[in-house]
Scaffold this active site. Structure first.
Site, mmCIF file in Angstrom:
data_model
loop_
_atom_site.group_PDB
_atom_site.id
_atom_site.type_symbol
_atom_site.label_atom_id
_atom_site.label_comp_id
_atom_site.label_asym_id
_atom_site.label_seq_id
_atom_site.Cartn_x
_atom_site.Cartn_y
_atom_site.Cartn_z
ATOM 1 N N LYS A 228 -27.730 -35.008 -6.864
ATOM 2 C CA LYS A 228 -28.624 -35.212 -5.852
ATOM 3 C C LYS A 228 -30.136 -34.939 -6.051
ATOM 4 O O LYS A 228 -30.345 -34.027 -6.905
ATOM 5 C CB LYS A 228 -28.064 -34.489 -4.651
ATOM 6 C CG LYS A 228 -26.723 -34.636 -4.282
ATOM 7 C CD LYS A 228 -26.313 -33.390 -3.072
ATOM 8 C CE LYS A 228 -24.837 -33.664 -2.484
ATOM 9 N NZ LYS A 228 -25.084 -34.813 -1.580
ATOM 10 N N ASP B 45 -21.134 -38.363 -6.413
ATOM 11 C CA ASP B 45 -21.591 -37.570 -5.141
ATOM 12 C C ASP B 45 -20.779 -37.874 -4.154
ATOM 13 O O ASP B 45 -20.884 -37.486 -2.925
ATOM 14 C CB ASP B 45 -22.925 -37.776 -4.753
ATOM 15 C CG ASP B 45 -23.564 -37.178 -3.784
ATOM 16 O OD1 ASP B 45 -22.947 -35.899 -3.933
ATOM 17 O OD2 ASP B 45 -24.470 -37.337 -3.379
ATOM 18 N N ARG C 95 -14.288 -37.271 -0.237
ATOM 19 C CA ARG C 95 -13.146 -38.002 -0.160
ATOM 20 C C ARG C 95 -11.954 -38.080 -1.084
ATOM 21 O O ARG C 95 -10.817 -38.364 -0.796
ATOM 22 C CB ARG C 95 -13.743 -39.680 -0.045
ATOM 23 C CG ARG C 95 -14.125 -40.258 -1.110
ATOM 24 C CD ARG C 95 -15.046 -41.272 -0.877
ATOM 25 N NE ARG C 95 -16.297 -40.948 -0.272
ATOM 26 C CZ ARG C 95 -17.337 -42.069 0.100
ATOM 27 N NH1 ARG C 95 -17.139 -43.294 0.049
ATOM 28 N NH2 ARG C 95 -18.368 -41.524 0.521
#
Length: 486
Positions: free
Chosen positions: A263, A334, A338
């Protein structure tokens, strides 16, 4: 919770008191006048006639406050206005260094006193965390809120207190940084809370997770120097009303660097200690249910790890075999949340649940769609169930906006070399993430809540405050306890 909520039959002399007045009040009611002088009554009457909604009388030794309920079209909007009145009132009480306040409900809304107290308590929350300087660790002035007479029963106050303790637990967990709350420490903290409230916790360590072949959780953990955990929380009181349990699944990424798909910082990474807000909400909900002895069988699942780019970190292009047996091509490390949730949702099948609800700070797409004002919801549950959850969201002002899971969105997560990809297209990212999770649902109704927007606020906003909000706890408590009335 540092703020004590209590009940009393009356308020003592020279006590600071709050009087809740009906919407549209333009004159001081006789039962709110008490022993006020003629001049004080005239002052309050003039303020009410001037349509002031919060009127303050300073008697120097004590204070009187008069709060006029908002005239709103729905009970949910009236309730939210009362919580926000609690926030406004707290600001004045703090300025006057008031330690204890007595609330009288003279309005025609039976639970108005409870709603005002809720706003006061949520506003009073502070996370001093690790401050050592006495100047920065000033004790809160307001320490006790007492509802008087018919403003609420002792049982109602105790239930609100138990619920708020669950919210504060979730806030504390979200606000803790990684070096104070890694995956193991999160599991231990959840277990400690269970010992306090009454739910049980089974913590699965790395060997057990490996034995279960939770390929998603294990892959995300590869770059971390610390092991993952998988916490199973259970509240099963005698006389539980539901034959099949409700299962709550919370994403527990205690810090998310993005892995090798790093990120940018500071714009995206500096607040990523909040990426376990879904897991915190599950713990807070179980705490509230157990503390209040709700006759419901509820199970919580919290897969936890941090996501780092070190060592043997999983890489874009890797193919994972999940707990369910499905294979997943990693397009972006990233998109890790999930992967944890998919393993937990597959694991949930063993409980034959009546309903599974997962909560996760999952996508920036949900934030772009709804900002911090609501969470995105999607799922396979019956429309009536989706509506009940939405109604609960409006009731506690943790609102939901439902998005579709049309078949066409499955195309967004196709892979050339595996059963599916962990990353969708650039558009509708919150929907393709939910579509990914849907592949791991089998034999039970399911609802996905993307709480990325409201879970953590970078600036204070009314009683939600700054930092972790504890979103999801009041929503799920309202929804689940409403099932008892069906």
């Amino acid at each position: 919770m540092s703020l004590v909520l209590t009940h009393a039959t009356s308020a003592p002399e020279r006590a600071t008191q709050v009087f809740l007045l009906p919407a549209g009040t333009s004159a001081l009611p006789a039962d709110a006048a008490g022993d006020l002088s003629a001049e004080a009554r005239q002052y309050v009457a003039a303020a009410l006639a001037d349509d002031q909604k919060l009127v303050h009388l300073n008697h120097f030794s004590h204070h009187h406050y008069f709060v006029v309920l908002a005239d709103k079209p729905t009970p949910a909007q009236v309730a939210e206005a009362l919580r926000r009145s609690g926030h406004a009132l707290h600001t004045q009480l703090k300025a006057e260094k008031v330690a204890e306040v007595f609330i009288h409900n003279l309005s025609d809304v039976p639970n108005a006193g409870l709603l005002l107290a809720e706003g006061l308590a949520l506003t009073a929350y502070r996370f001093d965390g690790y401050k050592t300087d006495d100047k920065s660790r000033q004790a809160p002035a307001l320490t006790k809120v007492t509802l008087v007479g018919e403003a609420a029963t002792a049982a109602q106050i105790a239930e609100l207190d138990g619920l708020l303790q669950g919210v504060m637990l979730a806030r504390d967990l979200v606000n803790a940084p990684l070096n104070k709350l890694n995956a193991v420490q999160l599991a231990e903290r959840i277990a400690e809370a269970g010992d306090q409230a009454g739910y049980t916790t089974d913590i699965l360590d790395l060997p057990k997770i490996e034995a279960l072949r939770m390929g998603g959780l294990l892959a995300v953990n590869l770059g971390s120097p610390e092991p993952p955990t998988f916490s199973i929380l259970e509240w099963k009181p005698e006389g539980a009303k539901n034959e099949k349990p409700y299962v709550l699944v919370g994403k527990g990424v205690v810090f998310d660097t993005g892995g090798l798909s790093l990120k940018p910082t500071p714009n995206s990474m500096d607040m990523m200690k909040c990426d376990m807000a879904g897991g915190a909400a599950v713990a807070g909900t179980l705490f509230a249910l157990a503390k209040n002895n709700a006759p419901l069988h509820v199970i919580g699942l919290v897969p936890a790890t941090d996501n780092r780019p070190g060592g043997l970190a999983y890489a874009p292009g890797d193919v994972l075999t999940m707990h369910s047996g499905l294979t997943v091509e990693v397009k972006n490390t990233d998109a890790e949340g999930r992967l944890l949730l998919a393993d937990a949702l597959s694991f949930a099948k063993k409980y034959d649940p009546a309903l599974v609800i997962d909560l996760a700070t999952l996508t920036g797409a949900a934030v772009r769609a709804l900002a911090t004002e609501a969470s995105a919801s999607m799922g396979t549950a019956a429309p009536a169930t989706m509506q009940q959850l939405s109604d609960a969201g409006y009731a506690v002002h943790e609102r939901l906006v439902e998005f579709p899971l049309w078949d066409e969105y499955a195309d967004h997560i196709k892979s050339d070399i595996a059963d599916l990809s962990n990353l969708g297209k650039g558009e509708a990212g919150h929907i393709s993430a939910a579509k990914f999770l849907e592949r791991f649902i089998e034999g039970y109704p399911w609802i996905h809540l993307d709480i990325a927007g409201p879970a953590y606020l970078t600036a204070a906003e009314s009683y939600r405050g700054k930092g972790g909000t504890g979103v999801g706890v009041r929503l799920l408590y309202e929804f689940l306890t409403n099932q008892l009335a069906d």
